[in-house]
Design an enzyme around this catalytic site. Structure first.
Site, PDB file in Angstrom:
ATOM      1  N   ARG A   6      74.207  63.180 -23.446  1.00 11.44           N
ATOM      2  CA  ARG A   6      75.148  63.950 -24.192  1.00 11.44           C
ATOM      3  C   ARG A   6      74.928  65.442 -24.016  1.00 11.44           C
ATOM      4  O   ARG A   6      73.194  65.775 -24.130  1.00 11.44           O
ATOM      5  CB  ARG A   6      75.486  63.631 -25.697  1.00 11.44           C
ATOM      6  CG  ARG A   6      75.719  64.309 -26.344  1.00 11.44           C
ATOM      7  CD  ARG A   6      74.778  64.838 -27.419  1.00 11.44           C
ATOM      8  NE  ARG A   6      75.635  64.817 -28.459  1.00 11.44           N
ATOM      9  CZ  ARG A   6      75.558  65.662 -29.437  1.00 11.44           C
ATOM     10  NH1 ARG A   6      73.697  66.513 -29.043  1.00 11.44           N
ATOM     11  NH2 ARG A   6      75.930  66.136 -30.638  1.00 11.44           N
ATOM     12  N   VAL A   7      76.010  66.752 -24.118  1.00 13.57           N
ATOM     13  CA  VAL A   7      74.923  68.225 -24.560  1.00 13.57           C
ATOM     14  C   VAL A   7      75.467  68.240 -26.100  1.00 13.57           C
ATOM     15  O   VAL A   7      76.766  67.832 -26.017  1.00 13.57           O
ATOM     16  CB  VAL A   7      74.973  68.868 -23.488  1.00 13.57           C
ATOM     17  CG1 VAL A   7      74.835  70.213 -23.833  1.00 13.57           C
ATOM     18  CG2 VAL A   7      74.274  68.056 -21.968  1.00 13.57           C
ATOM     19  N   GLY A   8      74.903  68.303 -26.839  1.00 11.28           N
ATOM     20  CA  GLY A   8      75.449  69.390 -28.243  1.00 11.28           C
ATOM     21  C   GLY A   8      75.780  70.894 -28.243  1.00 11.28           C
ATOM     22  O   GLY A   8      75.905  71.589 -26.956  1.00 11.28           O
ATOM     23  N   THR A  25      66.624  69.615 -36.084  1.00  6.65           N
ATOM     24  CA  THR A  25      67.375  70.437 -35.180  1.00  6.65           C
ATOM     25  C   THR A  25      66.507  72.002 -36.238  1.00  6.65           C
ATOM     26  O   THR A  25      66.454  71.959 -37.235  1.00  6.65           O
ATOM     27  CB  THR A  25      68.116  70.882 -35.159  1.00  6.65           C
ATOM     28  OG1 THR A  25      68.874  69.791 -34.404  1.00  6.65           O
ATOM     29  CG2 THR A  25      69.118  72.066 -34.790  1.00  6.65           C
ATOM     30  N   THR A  63      72.938  74.108 -36.846  1.00  5.67           N
ATOM     31  CA  THR A  63      72.753  72.631 -37.237  1.00  5.67           C
ATOM     32  C   THR A  63      73.335  71.950 -38.032  1.00  5.67           C
ATOM     33  O   THR A  63      74.253  72.532 -38.973  1.00  5.67           O
ATOM     34  CB  THR A  63      71.360  72.328 -37.569  1.00  5.67           C
ATOM     35  OG1 THR A  63      71.419  71.374 -37.487  1.00  5.67           O
ATOM     36  CG2 THR A  63      71.437  72.987 -39.374  1.00  5.67           C
ATOM     37  N   GLY A  64      74.182  71.260 -37.488  1.00 10.12           N
ATOM     38  CA  GLY A  64      74.579  69.810 -37.450  1.00 10.12           C
ATOM     39  C   GLY A  64      75.584  69.300 -36.490  1.00 10.12           C
ATOM     40  O   GLY A  64      74.723  68.795 -35.626  1.00 10.12           O
ATOM     41  N   THR A  65      76.522  68.394 -36.632  1.00 10.21           N
ATOM     42  CA  THR A  65      77.158  67.939 -35.746  1.00 10.21           C
ATOM     43  C   THR A  65      77.959  68.483 -34.501  1.00 10.21           C
ATOM     44  O   THR A  65      78.820  68.832 -35.186  1.00 10.21           O
ATOM     45  CB  THR A  65      78.031  66.409 -36.405  1.00 10.21           C
ATOM     46  OG1 THR A  65      77.272  65.915 -37.348  1.00 10.21           O
ATOM     47  CG2 THR A  65      78.266  65.953 -35.387  1.00 10.21           C
ATOM     48  N   GLY A  66      77.206  68.780 -33.602  1.00 10.24           N
ATOM     49  CA  GLY A  66      77.129  69.764 -32.101  1.00 10.24           C
ATOM     50  C   GLY A  66      78.904  69.878 -31.574  1.00 10.24           C
ATOM     51  O   GLY A  66      79.455  70.446 -31.738  1.00 10.24           O
TER      52      GLY A  66
END
Ligand code: ASP
Length: 360
Positions: A252-254, A224, A275-278
């Site tokens: 899916r939306v982050g 990202t 950035t990362g696991t949304g």
């Protein structure tokens, strides 16, 4: 009692000198705001030198330097933070090494569904897109939504339709396709026991062979991209763009397009791109939380970033990081993973590029 006029004059002169010395000291102590500042990330996650290999490492470092160059070119000419953010994000979206635009990861049904957002700290105006499939540079569409529509966020087909009407450049599925992201999808789906979709239209039907090292590294699926900038007028802006997470469920939306989660900017506090696991960043409202600590608790930017990333995000079980900048020129990054592609530069200073934990 009659005062001695000479003694009085001496006293007054003494106090005046003390005051002026104090003022001079104060000027020296408070550093001037830099003319501009820039910080960039290209994704965070489990990264180690050995798995990455020297060529891949060199290539990502070069990409981070190139991104700084693009932003610096805008800011040195007196361009706005918004223009710098768009210029840098667009460059990274076009670079297939990153999980944004070309090179984005695939959904479980084999599509590239892209999310992006931009925010202007001067006006608190923001634009965001989610789940788009046919826009070459999602950050440009996010900006068009901000500037040319009454809305903050458009999704899917509606967002694409708006983009076409606004003259935003389109691209087909083949533009976004990269073999390594496709192989990564196949591997993840196999591990989860899910069906493998057909290769996208317009793409070679036969897989292009990849080096084993490429695939070993690709398993880690990062990339990202995000940028924060401070311009010579003292305004900050933030922008972020992503393909999301590999094999995400369709629709899916982050965190990236959620204003306050993955992207936020306010001249009263700071600009942040994450950035990362949304899912964790959405639940914590990471970007806004950092800005609130700066604005409402008077924390320094680094302290605020560490409080949210190292303490709150880690406690919740989330992984990732942020880059941030304040209107007075503080620049910070913080991540709780073993690596984050990152770069920063402040007017008059040298570029700093890092990948692994422990680098400057
Ligand atoms: N934050 C992005 C998302 O969850 C992914 C990433 O930054 O790697 O969509």
């Amino acid at each position: 009692m009659r005062r001695n006029p000479i003694r009085l004059a001496t006293l007054l002169l003494g106090s005046a000198l003390a005051l002026s010395a104090c003022a001079t000291q104060k000027q020296v102590a408070a550093p001037a705001r830099p003319a501009w500042a820039l910080a960039i990330h290209g994704g965070a996650g489990v990264m180690d030198r050995e798995t990455m290999g020297p060529e891949t490492e060199a290539s990502y470092r070069a990409a981070m330097h190139a991104a700084l160059d693009r932003g610096r070119t805008v800011l040195e000419k007196g361009g706005t933070a918004m223009d710098a953010v768009v210029a840098v994000v667009r460059g990274l979206e076009d670079d297939p090494q990153f999980n944004a635009g070309k090179g984005a990861v695939f959904t479980a049904d084999g599509r590239n569904e892209l999310d992006a957002a931009i925010m202007d700290g001067a006006t608190l105006k923001a634009g965001a897109v989610a789940g788009i499939t046919g826009t070459k540079n999602p950050i440009t569409l996010a900006r068009a939504i901000m500037e040319k529509s009454p809305h903050v966020m458009l999704i899917g087909a509606g967002a694409e339709k708006f983009g076409q009407q606004a003259g935003v450049e389109q691209a087909d599925a083949a533009w976004f396709f990269t073999e390594r992201r496709w192989q990564s999808l196949k591997k993840t789906l196999k591990e989860r026991g899910l069906p493998i979709p057909a290769r996208p239209a317009g793409v070679s039907t036969e897989p292009v062979p990849l080096a084993a090292a490429d695939m070993a590294f690709e398993d880690r699926k990062y990339g990202t991209v995000g940028v924060v900038a401070l311009d010579s007028a003292g305004h900050v802006a933030a922008g972020t763009s992503t393909g999301g997470t590999t094999a995400k469920l369709w629709g899916r939306v982050g965190d990236v397009p959620i204003i306050g989660a993955g992207t936020y900017a306010n001249d009263k506090s700071c600009a942040v791109s994450a950035t990362g696991t949304g899912e964790y960043f959405i639940r914590l409202g990471v970007a806004r939380a950092i800005c609130d600590l700066v604005e409402l608790k008077g924390m320094g930017l680094q302290q605020a970033a560490d409080e949210v990333i190292q303490a709150r995000l880690t406690a919740l079980g989330g992984d990732g990081g942020i880059v941030a900048v304040t209107p007075d020129g503080q620049v910070a990054w913080s991540f709780n993973t073993s690596g984050m592609y990152r770069a920063r530069q402040v007017a008059g200073g040298e570029p700093v590029v890092g990948i692994f934990k422990g680098e400057p």
